[in-house]
Design an enzyme around this catalytic site. Structure first.
Site, PDB file in Angstrom:
ATOM      1  N   HIS A  67       0.944  -1.045  -0.043  1.00  0.00           N
ATOM      2  CA  HIS A  67       0.042   0.146   0.081  1.00  0.00           C
ATOM      3  C   HIS A  67       0.643   1.341   0.043  1.00  0.00           C
ATOM      4  O   HIS A  67       0.597   1.971  -0.548  1.00  0.00           O
ATOM      5  CB  HIS A  67      -0.839  -0.053   1.194  1.00  0.00           C
ATOM      6  CG  HIS A  67      -1.898   1.110   1.178  1.00  0.00           C
ATOM      7  ND1 HIS A  67      -3.064   1.060   0.752  1.00  0.00           N
ATOM      8  CD2 HIS A  67      -1.816   2.331   2.034  1.00  0.00           C
ATOM      9  CE1 HIS A  67      -3.716   2.283   0.819  1.00  0.00           C
ATOM     10  NE2 HIS A  67      -2.987   3.017   1.664  1.00  0.00           N
ATOM     11  N   TYR A  70       4.116   0.626  -3.123  1.00  0.00           N
ATOM     12  CA  TYR A  70       3.943   0.723  -4.319  1.00  0.00           C
ATOM     13  C   TYR A  70       4.961  -0.430  -5.169  1.00  0.00           C
ATOM     14  O   TYR A  70       5.305  -0.323  -6.375  1.00  0.00           O
ATOM     15  CB  TYR A  70       3.941   1.856  -5.256  1.00  0.00           C
ATOM     16  CG  TYR A  70       2.711   2.758  -4.830  1.00  0.00           C
ATOM     17  CD1 TYR A  70       1.538   2.751  -5.530  1.00  0.00           C
ATOM     18  CD2 TYR A  70       3.111   3.763  -3.915  1.00  0.00           C
ATOM     19  CE1 TYR A  70       0.450   3.618  -5.004  1.00  0.00           C
ATOM     20  CE2 TYR A  70       1.776   4.376  -3.410  1.00  0.00           C
ATOM     21  CZ  TYR A  70       0.676   4.118  -4.008  1.00  0.00           C
ATOM     22  OH  TYR A  70      -0.379   5.227  -3.799  1.00  0.00           O
ATOM     23  N   SER A 115      -7.864   4.785  -2.444  1.00  0.00           N
ATOM     24  CA  SER A 115      -8.842   3.752  -2.070  1.00  0.00           C
ATOM     25  C   SER A 115      -8.927   3.506  -0.485  1.00  0.00           C
ATOM     26  O   SER A 115      -8.079   3.707   0.153  1.00  0.00           O
ATOM     27  CB  SER A 115      -8.307   2.340  -2.791  1.00  0.00           C
ATOM     28  OG  SER A 115      -6.995   2.151  -2.177  1.00  0.00           O
ATOM     29  N   HIS A 116     -10.203   3.110  -0.117  1.00  0.00           N
ATOM     30  CA  HIS A 116     -10.278   2.636   1.136  1.00  0.00           C
ATOM     31  C   HIS A 116     -11.075   1.384   1.261  1.00  0.00           C
ATOM     32  O   HIS A 116     -12.216   1.069   1.792  1.00  0.00           O
ATOM     33  CB  HIS A 116     -10.722   3.597   2.159  1.00  0.00           C
ATOM     34  CG  HIS A 116     -10.292   3.872   3.294  1.00  0.00           C
ATOM     35  ND1 HIS A 116     -10.615   4.015   4.586  1.00  0.00           N
ATOM     36  CD2 HIS A 116      -8.863   3.979   3.368  1.00  0.00           C
ATOM     37  CE1 HIS A 116      -9.894   4.035   5.452  1.00  0.00           C
ATOM     38  NE2 HIS A 116      -8.552   4.035   4.822  1.00  0.00           N
ATOM     39  N   HIS A 118     -10.458  -2.253   1.596  1.00  0.00           N
ATOM     40  CA  HIS A 118     -10.384  -3.427   2.785  1.00  0.00           C
ATOM     41  C   HIS A 118     -11.057  -2.785   3.943  1.00  0.00           C
ATOM     42  O   HIS A 118     -12.124  -3.613   4.459  1.00  0.00           O
ATOM     43  CB  HIS A 118      -9.093  -3.547   2.698  1.00  0.00           C
ATOM     44  CG  HIS A 118      -8.326  -4.421   1.568  1.00  0.00           C
ATOM     45  ND1 HIS A 118      -7.551  -3.863   0.823  1.00  0.00           N
ATOM     46  CD2 HIS A 118      -8.614  -5.749   1.112  1.00  0.00           C
ATOM     47  CE1 HIS A 118      -7.342  -4.466  -0.369  1.00  0.00           C
ATOM     48  NE2 HIS A 118      -7.927  -5.677  -0.077  1.00  0.00           N
ATOM     49  N   GLN A 270     -10.164   2.201  12.071  1.00  0.00           N
ATOM     50  CA  GLN A 270     -10.159   3.366  12.722  1.00  0.00           C
ATOM     51  C   GLN A 270     -11.366   3.985  12.843  1.00  0.00           C
ATOM     52  O   GLN A 270     -12.336   3.707  11.975  1.00  0.00           O
ATOM     53  CB  GLN A 270      -9.342   4.297  11.716  1.00  0.00           C
ATOM     54  CG  GLN A 270      -7.938   3.520  11.570  1.00  0.00           C
ATOM     55  CD  GLN A 270      -7.726   3.524  10.080  1.00  0.00           C
ATOM     56  OE1 GLN A 270      -7.974   4.641   9.490  1.00  0.00           O
ATOM     57  NE2 GLN A 270      -6.935   2.642   9.320  1.00  0.00           N
ATOM     58  N   GLU A 342      -2.549   4.388  13.187  1.00  0.00           N
ATOM     59  CA  GLU A 342      -3.156   4.991  11.934  1.00  0.00           C
ATOM     60  C   GLU A 342      -4.396   5.882  12.570  1.00  0.00           C
ATOM     61  O   GLU A 342      -5.465   6.177  11.998  1.00  0.00           O
ATOM     62  CB  GLU A 342      -3.618   4.277  10.962  1.00  0.00           C
ATOM     63  CG  GLU A 342      -2.541   3.643  10.371  1.00  0.00           C
ATOM     64  CD  GLU A 342      -2.773   2.652   8.891  1.00  0.00           C
ATOM     65  OE1 GLU A 342      -4.140   2.670   8.594  1.00  0.00           O
ATOM     66  OE2 GLU A 342      -2.120   2.019   8.412  1.00  0.00           O
ATOM     67  N   GLN A 344      -6.839   8.757  13.392  1.00  0.00           N
ATOM     68  CA  GLN A 344      -7.227   9.662  12.124  1.00  0.00           C
ATOM     69  C   GLN A 344      -6.862  11.241  12.707  1.00  0.00           C
ATOM     70  O   GLN A 344      -6.450  11.519  14.005  1.00  0.00           O
ATOM     71  CB  GLN A 344      -8.586   9.446  11.986  1.00  0.00           C
ATOM     72  CG  GLN A 344      -8.809   8.410  11.479  1.00  0.00           C
ATOM     73  CD  GLN A 344      -8.323   8.119   9.979  1.00  0.00           C
ATOM     74  OE1 GLN A 344      -8.869   8.711   8.821  1.00  0.00           O
ATOM     75  NE2 GLN A 344      -7.512   7.411   9.734  1.00  0.00           N
ATOM     76  N   GLY A 567      -2.178   9.541  -7.772  1.00  0.00           N
ATOM     77  CA  GLY A 567      -3.210   8.749  -7.763  1.00  0.00           C
ATOM     78  C   GLY A 567      -2.761   7.655  -6.921  1.00  0.00           C
ATOM     79  O   GLY A 567      -2.085   7.837  -5.878  1.00  0.00           O
ATOM     80  N   ASN A 568      -3.606   6.443  -7.103  1.00  0.00           N
ATOM     81  CA  ASN A 568      -3.365   5.294  -5.956  1.00  0.00           C
ATOM     82  C   ASN A 568      -3.452   4.118  -6.455  1.00  0.00           C
ATOM     83  O   ASN A 568      -4.067   4.043  -7.478  1.00  0.00           O
ATOM     84  CB  ASN A 568      -4.531   5.890  -4.847  1.00  0.00           C
ATOM     85  CG  ASN A 568      -4.507   4.886  -3.917  1.00  0.00           C
ATOM     86  OD1 ASN A 568      -5.780   3.983  -3.862  1.00  0.00           O
ATOM     87  ND2 ASN A 568      -3.815   4.675  -2.821  1.00  0.00           N
TER      88      ASN A 568
END
Lengths: 769, 89
Positions: A67, A70, A115-116, A118, A270, A342, A344, A567-568
């Site tokens: 993630h 890359y 993207s989120h 999972h 989270q 993580e 927030q 991008g992602n």
């Protein structure tokens, strides 16, 4: 010596120091549990010349995760930096938190999609909510005020029971977080396909606006400058989210496939607090306005590990951080957990010493906790201390940028030829007007083609008062200057069915559709961001899809003149051995000088003439018709002609600017009839259509040939419009007129607007409400 | 009828924005000395019939699948009274 709390990874309570690591080179380390491979662990030992400490291992494990690093996609993503079209709008390119483009009048716009996926499957509400929070902070970190969000979403079959669990949660999470922030949600997509059953795609995009001089970058330079962590306190949430959750395959039960086979612990969820984020936004913008920061980074995936190593490696020197100073929500956290958390709503800033007081004052005013946790040093090392002992001593670039790079093997799947040979053109077609009518109703009421207003009505689309276009328009559009009416538009598109049939063409079709949508709204496409959702990179079939899609997208962007700003990549989107359809999602950003010149999709004026722009061929591979009527996926997707897309775009933009058209709708999935029905329902007026010469009614209505749009032209403008199309060489066919209260295909069938509206609008509430 | 109480709390490592908002408000209202606040939910279930193992198992399942979101929340089940509900209050 296990920690008392059962939910956390097993770290020794007596913490590991650099000194201790040097003295005990042979200690067993949990590298495998942290998601590292054996050779990666060996490489860390080689870089450091000793075994890593527990804290170092934690940092490398999250930063070298798929993630963050890359590592499988990098070799392919390079093309986006190599095939860059000449485009002077680009101000900041790939590599920063988000790309920035010039939109004129001194304004710059930054945008990105992430993207989120999972987290949203495991905990739909919070997963989607924190996805919005994360992308908004990315945009904020560039120096911009976030002005709008978009959400491309993909779920399993609409009638599957689990979709009823996941979708409402995701939608409520996006609405809950975004609405609390006061950000309009102006676009996106909702797609259903059983391939996303165990792996929904929750992508989130954000647009931010700033003046050119306000661009901020993520770097830590100037020895002596202070490192300030501010925002929410750090807790034990989301530990290892990027390495354990986002970078591995789940088996059918949703458990992590690697490791011991026992159910995965899920500390990675989270919970966000949008009101804290709102304070963080306003606080940060005030800090920017007073020019108090030398560098800034948001904390997202991999938390403090990511922020410190990326800031340090982008700057000139090193960095020293004292972890004891981090404000904790849970005093029992180990240093490893603090580095991996993580939590927030946190940001990290680099501030010159004489500006620190003012910085902290502003944070205090906004009720935002801020702490100086370290400083930029002369050296070239990232050093982190805990209880006075050194626990991290690493070259920051090796953590942030010099992670492993894999040339994953890829090969064209064995089944690809058979899939492409299974031509959708051979499927039985409707034989008469009655059958056509029946299939039109089935199409417009199918979950993918039905109205999504039940979903988008849960988002606040008009807050802030600058939204001029939102769903179900082709593109979302917001005004960014209230004096001049300068605006920006964005559309996001992707078609996994097309990409499955041909990933190269599929990626280009996603780009073309998004480009066309922006142009249809009257805005000039400038640049793109992407979110590349694929299965496991360890599967050569998937890797081939990824390689083809990135090549297609890079070639397409070069040809269209719209550079990729960033991008992602989201990999491992699969359940067991079954990958999702390759799903490259493309977001195109456009600019419009005066939002009053925008083009809506609604057919609102009776008597206006309908023109079909572009060429219609017999193209049904991957089409909505083949899905809805025959549950079929095979053949080739529609042919791509990017020069034609560019020409069509220019015509749509010119016609919008010069007032030659009153409505425009791009043609994509569902073909002409889908677009006409949507435009009629939107405007509350019917249409009389005549099948043009040389086309049969079925192909006319259902073909998904690319490079097409339908426009409504006032009679007074007809000559001027057709002259322009003729002079530029764009086929424009008169297909009918806005009239009555039915969609009437002459000689075939007529469907009243009332019947169409019921069919189009009842499906989604029926399934989900 | 008997009353069974299901208490649902966010897991300790999960952020509790509501609890934090309450905690921030306390000193403003003059209440000192509270270091942390966590807010949860309490369900009072009036059970028909005997509260035997089977009934408790059913309530457990109910709590696990519906009353609590076990991804982010923990819950406890306890039998409060076997008397007729409402008699005590």
């Amino acid at each position: 010596m296990l920690p008392s709390s059962g939910g956390r990874p097993p770290y020794p309570r007596a913490f590991d120091t650099v000194k201790h690591a040097s003295e005990t080179p042979d200690s067993e380390q949990p590298w495998k549990e942290l998601g590292l491979k054996e050779d990666e662990y060996a490489r860390i030992r080689e870089i450091l010349g000793r075994r890593p400490t527990g804290a170092e291992l934690a940092m490398y494990s999250v930063m070298w995760s798929e993630h963050c690093s890359y590592k499988s996609s990098k070799v392919h993503l390079k093309q986006f930096g190599e095939k860059v079209p000449a485009n002077d709008a680009m101000l900041v390119g790939i590599g920063e938190n988000a790309g920035v483009v010039d939109v004129g009048q001194g304004y710059a716009v930054t945008f990105k999609v992430e993207s989120h996926n999972h987290p949203s499957y495991i905990e739909p509400y919070q997963g989607a909510a924190t996805g919005v929070g994360g992308i908004v902070r990315d945009i904020l970190a560039m120096g911009a005020r976030p002005v709008a969000v978009v959400d491309p979403l993909r779920f399993g079959a609409a009638d599957h029971p689990d979709t009823k669990r996941v979708l409402p949660g995701v939608v409520a999470g996006i609405g809950g977080y975004g609405n609390c922030l006061g950000l309009p949600n102006i676009g996106g997509e909702v797609v259903f396909d059983s391939c996303y059953q165990g792996n929904p795609l929750v992508n989130a995009g954000c647009i931010g606006v700033m003046k050119h001089e306000d661009i901020h970058l993520a770097k830590a330079s100037g020895a002596g400058n202070k490192v300030i962590l501010y925002g929410a306190r750090t807790g034990g949430d989301g530990i290892g989210g990027v390495s354990v959750l986002a970078s591995e395959t789940f088996d059918a039960e949703g458990n992590s496939a690697s490791g011991t086979g026992k159910p995965a612990k899920r500390p990675a969820v989270q919970v966000g607090d949008p009101f804290q984020e709102k304070l963080l936004i306003e606080c940060t913008l005030e800090i920017f306005a007073e020019k108090l920061v030398a560098g800034i980074q948001d904390l997202g995936g991999a938390g403090l590990s990511c922020a410190t190593s990326e800031l340090a490696s982008a700057g000139s020197g090193g960095m020293r951080v004292d972890l004891d100073l981090v404000h904790l929500r849970d005093a029992t956290l180990s240093p490893e957990e603090i580095l991996m958390s993580e939590s927030q709503e946190r940001m990290c800033a680099i501030v010159e010493p004489d500006k620190v007081d003012r910085f902290l004052e502003i944070c205090e005013k906004w009720d935002v906790i801020a702490t100086v946790i370290g400083e930029v040093t002369e050296g070239e090392r990232l050093e982190i201390f805990w209880h006075g002992e050194q626990i991290v001593d690493v070259p920051p670039r090796t953590v942030a940028h010099e992670g492993p790079v894999y040339q994953r093997p890829f090969a064209r799947p064995e089944w690809q030829d058979a899939l492409q040979a299974d031509d959708a053109g051979k499927l039985p077609r409707p034989q008469n007007g009655e059958e056509l009518k029946d299939q039109v109703l089935k199409l417009v009421s199918s979950p993918n083609q039905a109205s999504k207003s039940w979903i988008t009505d849960q988002y606040d689309r008009f807050v802030q008062g600058n939204t001029v276009l939102a769903q179900p328009e082709d593109a979302g559009m917001v005004r960014i200057d209230e004096e001049t009416n300068l605006g920006v538009a964005m559309a996001t598109d992707g078609n996994g069915r097309y990409a499955k049939l041909d990933p190269y063409a599929g990626a280009q079709l996603a780009l073309a559709e998004s480009y066309r949508n922006v142009a249809a709204s009257g805005a000039k496409p400038l640049a793109i961001s992407n979110c590349l959702n694929f299965g496991s990179p360890e599967d050569p079939d998937v890797m081939w899809q990824f390689a083809e899609a990135t090549r297609g997208l890079a070639d397409g962007c070069f040809q269209l003149g719209t550079p990729v700003t960033g991008g992602n990549v989201s990999l491992y989107n699969q359940t067991g051995d079954v990958a999702i359809h390759p799903t490259p999602v493309v977001a195109v950003l456009g600019v419009i000088d005066d939002v009053n010149r925008r083009t809506p999709i609604a057919f609102a004026e009776e008597g206006q003439l309908l023109y079909l722009l572009g060429d219609t061929k017999e193209e049904f591979g991957g089409s909505a018709w083949s899905e809805v009527i025959h549950q079929h996926l095979g053949g080739l997707p529609p042919a791509v002609d990017l020069d034609r897309e560019k020409l069509l775009g220019e015509i749509l933009i010119s016609a919008s600017r010069d007032g030659m058209i009153d409505a425009a709708h791009d043609l994509s999935d569902g073909g002409l009839v889908q677009a006409v029905v949507e435009s009629c329902l939107r405007g509350g007026k019917g249409a009389r259509l005549v099948v043009p010469e040389g086309l049969d009614a079925f192909t006319f209505l259902f073909s998904e040939s690319a490079g097409r749009a339908v426009v409504a032209v006032p009679r007074s403008e007809e000559l001027r419009f057709t002259d322009m199309c003729g002079a530029r060489g764009l086929p424009a066919t008169r297909i009918g007129v806005v009239d009555g209260d039915a969609v009437d295909v002459q000689g075939e069938f007529a469907l009243s607007l009332e019947e169409l509206r019921t069919a189009h609008e009842a499906t989604i509430p029926g399934l989900l409400a | 009828m008997a009353r069974v109480v299901v208490d649902v709390m966010l897991k300790p490592e999960i952020l509790d924005p509501q609890g934090q908002a309450v905690q921030r408000a306390l000193p403003r209202l003059g209440f000192a000395g509270i270091a942390d606040v966590r807010q949860g939910k309490r369900f009072e279930l009036e059970v028909e019939g005997p509260v035997d193992d089977a009934a408790l198992a059913r309530i457990h399942e109910m709590a696990e699948t519906f009353l609590a979101n076990t991804v982010i929340e923990d819950f406890t089940v306890k039998v409060e009274s076997t008397e007729t509900a409402g008699a005590s209050s």
